[in-house]
Write an enzyme that holds these catalytic residues in place. Structure first.
Site, PDB file in Angstrom:
ATOM      1  CB  CYS A 100      -1.889  -9.149  -1.967  1.00  0.00           C
ATOM      2  SG  CYS A 100      -1.230  -7.564  -2.513  1.00  0.00           S
ATOM      3  CB  CYS A 104       3.840  -3.324   0.666  1.00  0.00           C
ATOM      4  SG  CYS A 104       2.696  -4.306   1.627  1.00  0.00           S
ATOM      5  CB  THR A 191      -0.246  -4.822  -6.478  1.00  0.00           C
ATOM      6  OG1 THR A 191       0.286  -5.991  -7.077  1.00  0.00           O
ATOM      7  CG2 THR A 191      -0.805  -5.164  -5.112  1.00  0.00           C
ATOM      8  CD  GLU A 257      -2.337  -8.225  -8.549  1.00  0.00           C
ATOM      9  OE1 GLU A 257      -3.197  -9.129  -8.612  1.00  0.00           O
ATOM     10  OE2 GLU A 257      -1.653  -8.021  -7.534  1.00  0.00           O
ATOM     11  CG  HIS A 292       7.399  -5.492  -3.468  1.00  0.00           C
ATOM     12  ND1 HIS A 292       6.629  -4.792  -2.585  1.00  0.00           N
ATOM     13  CD2 HIS A 292       6.536  -6.325  -4.114  1.00  0.00           C
ATOM     14  CE1 HIS A 292       5.359  -5.172  -2.682  1.00  0.00           C
ATOM     15  NE2 HIS A 292       5.277  -6.104  -3.600  1.00  0.00           N
ATOM     16  CE1 TYR A 296       5.788  -9.262  -2.831  1.00  0.00           C
ATOM     17  CE2 TYR A 296       5.884 -11.406  -3.876  1.00  0.00           C
ATOM     18  CZ  TYR A 296       5.481 -10.091  -3.885  1.00  0.00           C
ATOM     19  OH  TYR A 296       4.772  -9.619  -4.943  1.00  0.00           O
ATOM     20  CB  CYS A 299       2.739  -9.769   2.784  1.00  0.00           C
ATOM     21  SG  CYS A 299       3.381 -10.250   1.175  1.00  0.00           S
ATOM     22  CD  GLU A 447       1.079 -10.061  -5.120  1.00  0.00           C
ATOM     23  OE1 GLU A 447       0.429 -10.593  -4.218  1.00  0.00           O
ATOM     24  OE2 GLU A 447       1.043  -8.853  -5.364  1.00  0.00           O
TER      25      GLU A 447
END
Ligand code: SF4
Ligand code: FE
Length: 483
Positions: A100, A104, A191, A257, A292, A296, A299, A447
């Site tokens: 990650c 974003c 994050t 995180e 978001h 995903y 990413c 995640e």
């Protein structure tokens, strides 16, 4: 763009004056802490033009506010091709980092607020939209990293924010002055918190009448007085501080995180984007979540590319690559990974213009994308573990390979195909370990499950958006059933 490259970005983190704790100790310079540095390196890749021919067009965009060249991470999406390019950019960076890259969340946050502040001003006569535009323009010119902060700690999940025994379980306004507001509470699982210059706070759920103090959105510098960051742990994370890059598997990049605490933090009026408009809070949550959930589909697919490559490479190195079941499993991994990508592209291509003029993703398809992400990476990881073999969790340490007394044994007995260095076989196996069961699994698996909302959150949205009445009407018509 003030911060122009990875070096300038890492230097800018050194200048931040924040209250940060790592493994129980205050940490004045997170970027030089071996536990945190890989995560900063991952964000830094967003500042690296790179060598891929497509990178320039994906990593940069033209600001609709100033006409200047900006990072796409600071862009407000202007059409569906912007939305598609966002997903392509995220896949590109996932392929580079296999983790990650954290940047974003802020992008998704201010894109959601862009349309909601506009609509809020129409309903309430407020002036949030122009404030937000000023903020976004500043972010674009400075080219800084924004942490998007939504998830509250929530306390007793059966109680509303204003019913909690402790009122601070959801971030809320505790004081108002002519110059601004004072806020208290905490945001969990944040994050990239330690690699961000600013924090953009949003409500975590749709607030109701009586919960006006909780319907609050604002931005503050990471070093604002009253903010404390506490780094979260990941599996095998201390391998990063042992000086054994082979044992880490992905020694350059990582995710991160943190728990972020707001202890009576002052926010000036010009950085407040919602304060008391409960009827607008749910829209922020839904639009941010949709963005978001789209993310995903880019990413995690990029990380999946690296995992599939690692599984194929490990199979080559141990001589199993031509077995039909191995080929089948690799094809299955590709099928799952590209299905996620298809969902990310679909919700982008079907995006819609908002009254504010920017573009939102198709919310139903974005939720479908993320619900698949809560499952498919786990199956991809399972297949990668299957192909890697038990050596995945029985490999000796880098330090054993460096001990002259036992290194020859390891080199001889852990060898696969003749001619392939044993250490190379160990490296690719450690990479699979990293992303499927080690510290990299925090971003690739957990995640994927909980980031951008846990699976039930997507199911609720899918049920709401599915328009089942219309499907019933279709079935009646085709079957010839009268109303
Ligand atoms: Fe970006 Fe993916 Fe990390 Fe979210 S999980 S911040 S979309 S890389
Ligand atoms: Fe995430």
């Amino acid at each position: 763009m003030k911060i122009g490259d990875p070096v300038a970005y890492l230097d800018s983190l050194r200048e931040l004056d924040r209250n940060v704790f790592v493994l129980g100790e205050r940490c004045d310079c997170t970027v030089d802490h071996p536990l945190v540095r890989p995560s900063a390196n991952a964000v830094a890749e967003s500042y690296n033009p790179g060598e891929e021919p497509e990178a320039e067009g994906l990593l940069y965009a033209t600001s609709h506010l100033t006409g200047r060249k900006i990072s796409r991470f600071a862009h407000i999406h202007q059409d569906t091709s912007d939305l598609v390019d966002k997903v392509l950019m995220q896949r590109l960076l996932g392929r580079r980092t296999a983790t990650c890259f954290q940047r974003c969340v802020g992008m998704d946050g201010f894109n959601a607020l862009y349309s909601v502040t506009y609509e809020c001003d129409q309903v309430h006569g407020t002036h949030y939209h122009s404030r937000l535009k000023d903020y976004v323009e500043w972010v674009q010119d400075e080219n800084i990293v924004i942490e998007g902060a939504m998830t509250d700690v929530k306390g007793d999940r059966s109680l509303r924010p204003n019913q909690q025994a402790d009122p601070d379980m959801f971030v809320h306004v505790v004081d108002r002055t002519p110059e601004g507001i004072v806020v208290r509470g905490a945001k969990a699982h944040q994050t990239g918190a330690l690699n961000s210059h600013e924090i953009l706070v949003m409500p975590t759920t749709a607030m109701r009448e009586g919960e006006e103090d909780y319907a609050v959105s604002f931005a503050v510098p990471a070093g604002a007085k009253g903010i404390t960051f506490i780094l979260g742990r990941q599996p095998s994370d201390t391998r990063k501080v042992e000086g054994v890059p082979l044992d880490v598997g992905n020694p350059t990049f990582g995710s991160q995180e943190a728990l972020v605490i707001f202890d009576d933090v002052f926010v000036p009026n010009e950085r407040v984007f919602m304060c008391g408009e409960t009827d607008q809070s749910g829209k922020v949550v839904e639009r941010f979540a949709a963005f978001h959930r789209q993310s995903y589909g880019g990413c995690k697919v990029g990380v999946g590319d690296v995992i599939i490559g690692a599984a194929q490479l490990a199979s080559q190195m141990q001589g199993s690559v031509k077995a039909s079941h191995v080929r089948d499993k690799i094809v299955e991994m590709v099928h799952l990974n590209e299905t996620l990508f298809s969902c990310g592209i679909a919700c982008s291509a079907m995006g819609l213009e908002t009254p504010a003029g920017n573009y939102d993703v198709d919310p139903l398809l974005a939720n479908i994308c993320k619900l698949n992400v809560t499952r498919f990476p786990f199956e991809i990881a399972r297949l990668a573990q299957d192909l890697a073999g038990g050596i995945l969790v029985t490999m000796p340490s880098q330090k054993d390979f460096e001990n002259p007394e036992i290194a020859p044994y390891l080199d001889k007995y852990l060898r696969g195909v003749n001619g392939v260095p044993t250490l190379d076989r160990m490296k690719v196996t450690r990479l699979i370990e990293n992303v499927t069961v080690g510290c990299g699994a925090a971003s690739y698996l957990t995640e994927s499950m909980h980031g951008a909302g846990s699976p039930q959150a997507q199911r609720i949205m899918i049920a709401r958006l599915a328009d089942l009445d219309e499907k019933v009407r279709l079935a009646r018509r085709v079957a010839g059933i009268e109303d």
